[in-house]
Structure formats: structure tokens, C-alpha cells
Design an enzyme around this catalytic site. Sequence first.
Site, PDB file in Angstrom:
ATOM      1  N   LYS B 221       0.814  -1.217   0.000  1.00 31.47           N
ATOM      2  CA  LYS B 221       0.000   0.000   0.000  1.00 31.47           C
ATOM      3  C   LYS B 221       0.849   1.270   0.000  1.00 31.47           C
ATOM      4  O   LYS B 221       2.054   1.247   0.266  1.00 31.47           O
ATOM      5  CB  LYS B 221      -0.955  -0.017   1.192  1.00 31.47           C
ATOM      6  CG  LYS B 221      -2.162  -0.944   0.925  1.00 31.47           C
ATOM      7  CD  LYS B 221      -3.223  -0.821   1.984  1.00 31.47           C
ATOM      8  CE  LYS B 221      -4.503  -1.528   1.503  1.00 31.47           C
ATOM      9  NZ  LYS B 221      -5.520  -1.583   2.555  1.00 31.47           N
ATOM     10  N   ARG B 255      -4.305  -9.974   4.436  1.00 33.02           N
ATOM     11  CA  ARG B 255      -4.756  -9.916   3.034  1.00 33.02           C
ATOM     12  C   ARG B 255      -3.579  -9.414   2.199  1.00 33.02           C
ATOM     13  O   ARG B 255      -3.090  -8.296   2.399  1.00 33.02           O
ATOM     14  CB  ARG B 255      -5.952  -8.967   2.923  1.00 33.02           C
ATOM     15  CG  ARG B 255      -6.504  -8.822   1.523  1.00 33.02           C
ATOM     16  CD  ARG B 255      -7.717  -7.893   1.538  1.00 33.02           C
ATOM     17  NE  ARG B 255      -8.251  -7.704   0.202  1.00 33.02           N
ATOM     18  CZ  ARG B 255      -7.824  -6.790  -0.652  1.00 33.02           C
ATOM     19  NH1 ARG B 255      -6.851  -5.970  -0.313  1.00 33.02           N
ATOM     20  NH2 ARG B 255      -8.384  -6.690  -1.855  1.00 33.02           N
TER      21      ARG B 255
END
Lengths: 189, 286
Positions: B221, B255
Amino acid sequence: MTRVALVPGVLALLPEYRSLQDPVASLRAACLDAVAWLGPSPRVVADAQGSRIAAALVGAAGLDTPPPSGSGYSTSGRVGGRVASASERIETTEEGVLVVGNGSARRTEASPGPFDPRAVPFDDALGAALRGPDPAVLRSLDQQLAEELWAATGSVTELAGLLEGAGLVDVDYDDAPYGVQYWVMRWQG
Amino acid sequence: MLKLGHRVLVDELPLVMAIVNRTPDSFYDRGATFAEDAAFARVEQVVDEGADIVDIGGVRAGYGPEVDATEEIRRVASFVGRVRTAYPSLVISVDTWRSEVADVVCREGADVVNDAWGGHDPGLVDVVAAHDAALICTHTGGLRPRTDPHRQEYADVVAAAITATTAYAERALAAGVAKESIVIDPAHDFGKNTFHSLEVTRRVGEMVETGWPVLVSLSNKDFVGETLGRPAGERLSGTLAATAVCALAGARIYRVHQVRETRDVVDMTWSIAGRRPPLRAIRGLA
């Protein structure tokens, strides 16, 4: 009547050293069957570390847990009182004795100890004397050599006395999967 | 105990959820698995690498062309059915905020609805309850789906995440979702700048202490990229550092894009924390 079982002093048998995949699964199964065969509250012949393993096996087999022994090779006290289930029970007049010991840890290049060519012959001779059983040979075991070969045989002298007049019931395990000679054997006398 | 649809997980071991995008424009893979066969090959790969869950998504999280529910269903639903047929015991999650999509994919065999947009669709909990599926309750700071934060601040971002996710969890519970089928997720970078995501990572243990199982979605991210000055393809090390911190704190589900690396980091950290025995230890114990 006495029932005697020999198991090796393998630390991987202890619950605090449990793995997700048991590296000694078949050995553990043989040990637990042998310990269950002894019946409740077996007397333990082992050093301090071996006594922890004996206690763990007795507990895992669903029997009474003997107390940890003191230092040195000695016979620990029997635990009275509660009797847990066992896969096979013995008559109350019978005594069960659990002996902890094993062969050399210097058998191969992959062994924990550095390879020593005397290790395998030593184990072969010791194994034959256990199978016999031959108490005289066990009593005369070269403990100096055993120490040099990293063999855990401190309990063999007392085992020799227990096997006077006894007969071999079975060899449940005889292998050296990690370069250390393990036996699980049972005798009755 | 954790119940993810048809799978009941009685042990307390961490779970790896592999991202499978049926999108042409997701930030990391940029359409690499948009084609159905490519997405299926990705499923085969991540299962082989040790994924416990696959999270199938049909809509890019960030800005992009409109994808309506009909198109999302077209991308995802039959694919879920194909994966379910091929892997009967695999836990299948679908990343969607829409109740009509959730209803269809659960009929196709999905076990988990990963609502990355924090309960934007109020009917979603009822659909999840009706299918006895599991729900991921995320915190987005009130953002609408597919929007980025702009000058968003919090008095206490972790407190805000806990308040929002546990309230969502309670709402799901009231709607009939099983307690053991509810997971909370602070949702790194969703409604958060890099400082917020770093703080959520540092204090994720506070979310674990709520008692709800915690999912973290850290993989590649922007907060990793901005912290290290790395573009999307060079954020694995930073992702794994954040993963280890969350694993030490006890987050339960990860995840991720890179399954094998994450599996190792999570399992290793879990073992260091004393929550997972080694796989097979014999050295010095024979």
C-alpha cells in the site's frame, strides 16, 4: 511379577518441545503403548532429565504422573492414590518399571555428536544384550566407553537387576532416525 | 473459534488471504488477472503457496471507470462458482460493498464478504446473515466507496477505527451474523494518510484487545511506499515489516499479494510470540 519397559530419553517427546509435525511420531506411539502396558504408577529408573520424559509419557498415556526424581540415577518413588485409565491393566500384585535410556549419539556423520566408528558396534552389542536379555553383559557394560559415545546408559545397571529371570516380551522400536540409537523394549519377569 | 462460511477453524493460527483481482486496473497487478483463466491460475498458485483464503474482487478500490453491480456480478459471480467447484474446502471471500453482489456470490459458494467500504450499503449485513456467511467490518472514516482521503484527520485514529469497526460488528451481530463469523479491519490507507496507517500498525494490538479477530490489509500500500520512497512493485520488504508488527500484536488474517513471503513472516512471528509451535523441531532434541 514385574513388567519392565525401556524408552529413550528423547527431549522431543516432551510437550514443551511439541512441533506441528511430530518428528518422533512413531517412536512416541511405541513409547505410549509400552508405558500403558506397564499399568498405573510405574516406578521410574532415570536421571533427572529422563524422569521428566517418563513423567510426560506416563501422563500422556493416561496414567499417574510420577514425581521428578532427584539427581543421579536412582529409583524414584511411586505415586500412590489416583489411578487413571490404561489401555491394558496389570494385576495389582505386579510392579511396573519404566527405564529411560538409549544408545549412542555418535553413530553417523549426521548424529548430534561427532562420528565415532565404535558407536554402531557398541549399540549392536548393547541391543543384543537387551534383547536376550543378558543381565550379566548389561551389568558389565563399559560405562566409560558409553560416556565417550554419548550413550545414555546410566540406568542399565539397575535394569540388569530387573531383568534377572525376565523374558523379552517385544521389541517395539529399534531405530536411529536422527543418528541416535533408540529402543523401546518390554520384558516380563 | 472462527467460522468462515462452511469452514470452522478451531485452532488459533494466523490465516493468509490472497488477493485475486478480476479487475483491469487494480493498483498492484494492473489487470494481470482480469481474464478469467489468468485469475484461476492465480488461485491455483496462491493455494499452492499456502493461502487459507482467496479474496476475489471485481472493482478497483481507487478511482476509475464506473463498475455497476451488473458488471461486478459478471466479473465475479461465475468465477466464484468455478473456484468453489475446483476447491470445495477453500475459504472464498469476495471483496464487495454491494448487497446485491454479495447475495449472488454467496449463492455461488462464497464464504466471506469483505466489505472494504465499512458498511456503506446498510443491507449488506442482512444478506451475509441470510447466507450464514462471514463479514469483514472495515473502517474508512466515513468515505464513500472508491474515494481517497483529503485532509482527513482524527483526534485518535485508532480509537476511531475501533469505534467504527466494533459498531459495525455489533450491527452485523444484531442482524443475525454469527459472532464467530465477524472480523474487524482497521483498513490501512482507507480514509487514512500515511501517518494514520503507521499509527494503526503500531497500535493494532488495541484492536486485537477488543476480542474481535483482526484482519490487516497492508500489502504494497501507499503508506509503505511513502514511508520508504518505493513504487508499487518495490514494497515487499516494507509490507513484510508491517506484517511482522501486526503478527506480533496478534492480528489473525493477512490480506496479501505475496502469499509465500507473508506466510513465512506471519508463521515465524507467531512462533516467536509463542502462539505457534515450530513446524518440525528436532535439532538438539533427539
